[in-house]
Design an enzyme around this catalytic site. Structure first.
Site, PDB file in Angstrom:
ATOM      1  N   HIS A 186       0.828  -1.202   0.000  1.00  0.00           N
ATOM      2  CA  HIS A 186       0.000   0.000   0.000  1.00  0.00           C
ATOM      3  C   HIS A 186       0.864   1.256   0.000  1.00  0.00           C
ATOM      4  CE1 HIS A 186      -3.070  -2.917   0.837  1.00  0.00           C
ATOM      5  NE2 HIS A 186      -3.952  -1.983   0.534  1.00  0.00           N
ATOM      6  N   SER A 219      -6.181   3.521  -5.844  1.00  0.00           N
ATOM      7  CA  SER A 219      -5.599   4.321  -4.751  1.00  0.00           C
ATOM      8  C   SER A 219      -5.722   5.810  -5.033  1.00  0.00           C
ATOM      9  CB  SER A 219      -4.128   3.961  -4.535  1.00  0.00           C
ATOM     10  OG  SER A 219      -4.013   2.702  -3.921  1.00  0.00           O
ATOM     11  N   GLN A 278      -7.749   8.300  -2.544  1.00  0.00           N
ATOM     12  CA  GLN A 278      -7.114   9.440  -1.888  1.00  0.00           C
ATOM     13  C   GLN A 278      -7.787  10.748  -2.313  1.00  0.00           C
ATOM     14  OE1 GLN A 278      -2.877   9.601  -1.381  1.00  0.00           O
ATOM     15  NE2 GLN A 278      -2.675   7.376  -1.295  1.00  0.00           N
ATOM     16  N   PHE A 285       1.270   3.336   6.918  1.00  0.00           N
ATOM     17  CA  PHE A 285      -0.037   3.577   7.523  1.00  0.00           C
ATOM     18  C   PHE A 285      -1.097   3.241   6.481  1.00  0.00           C
ATOM     19  CE2 PHE A 285      -3.620   6.508   8.213  1.00  0.00           C
ATOM     20  CZ  PHE A 285      -3.899   6.284   9.556  1.00  0.00           C
TER      21      PHE A 285
END
Length: 169
Positions: free
Chosen positions: A63, A80, A84, A115
């Protein structure tokens, strides 16, 4: 089932778990290529849950950082990037961007992996607060939390994919 059918299944579901088509490959073996959305989601999650810790760690590490260098360079997967952007991460101020960078670095230094948070439907302020909160956790708790967030991301990606398929039909 044929090799072509397996390849089609993996092509369709291989991106549900970030850069980890092995999840879809294993799900194929269990499902035989058939199943409704709930069965597919559950089987994909099961394949992750029974994976080795090393495989799980590689999945977490697949990730990207939130508001990270890959985003700046335009190297995120389409999924992704969209996730985001939906949380407004692409609209960070210079100060917020610097804070994301600092938190990404602190988090990876402490835990050894990025994270991970299912950010669709969230916002950059809530994400930054979650960063600060989760930095207080121990490594075992964060490893489990990262996997839980990855499962959320996968469910959301699958739902988006299935909704797109319905509109195309």
């Amino acid at each position: 089932m044929s090799a072509a059918e397996k390849a089609a299944f993996v092509a369709r579901y291989g991106g549900i778990y970030e850069h980890s088509s092995w999840v879809a490959e294993r799900a194929w073996e269990l499902l035989g290529g058939s199943g409704n959305a709930a069965e597919i989601a559950a089987t994909l999650a099961h394949c992750v849950d029974v994976a080795t810790d090393a495989e799980k760690r590689r999945l977490i590490c697949a990730h990207p950082d939130l508001a990270g260098r890959a985003a700046v360079r335009g190297e995120l997967t389409a999924e992704s990037s969209g996730e985001q952007a939906s949380a407004g991460i692409d609209q960070c101020t210079a100060e917020e961007f610097a804070r994301f960078q600092k938190l990404n670095d602190r988090y990876k230094e402490k835990f050894g992996f990025p994270f991970v948070m299912a950010v669709r439907g969230s916002n950059r302020h809530a994400i930054l607060a979650a960063f600060e909160e989760r930095l207080q956790n121990d490594a075992e708790a964060e490893f489990a939390r990262a996997l839980s967030e990855i499962h959320k991301i996968a469910r959301l990606r699958l739902a988006v994919q299935l909704a797109q398929k319905e509109t195309e039909a």
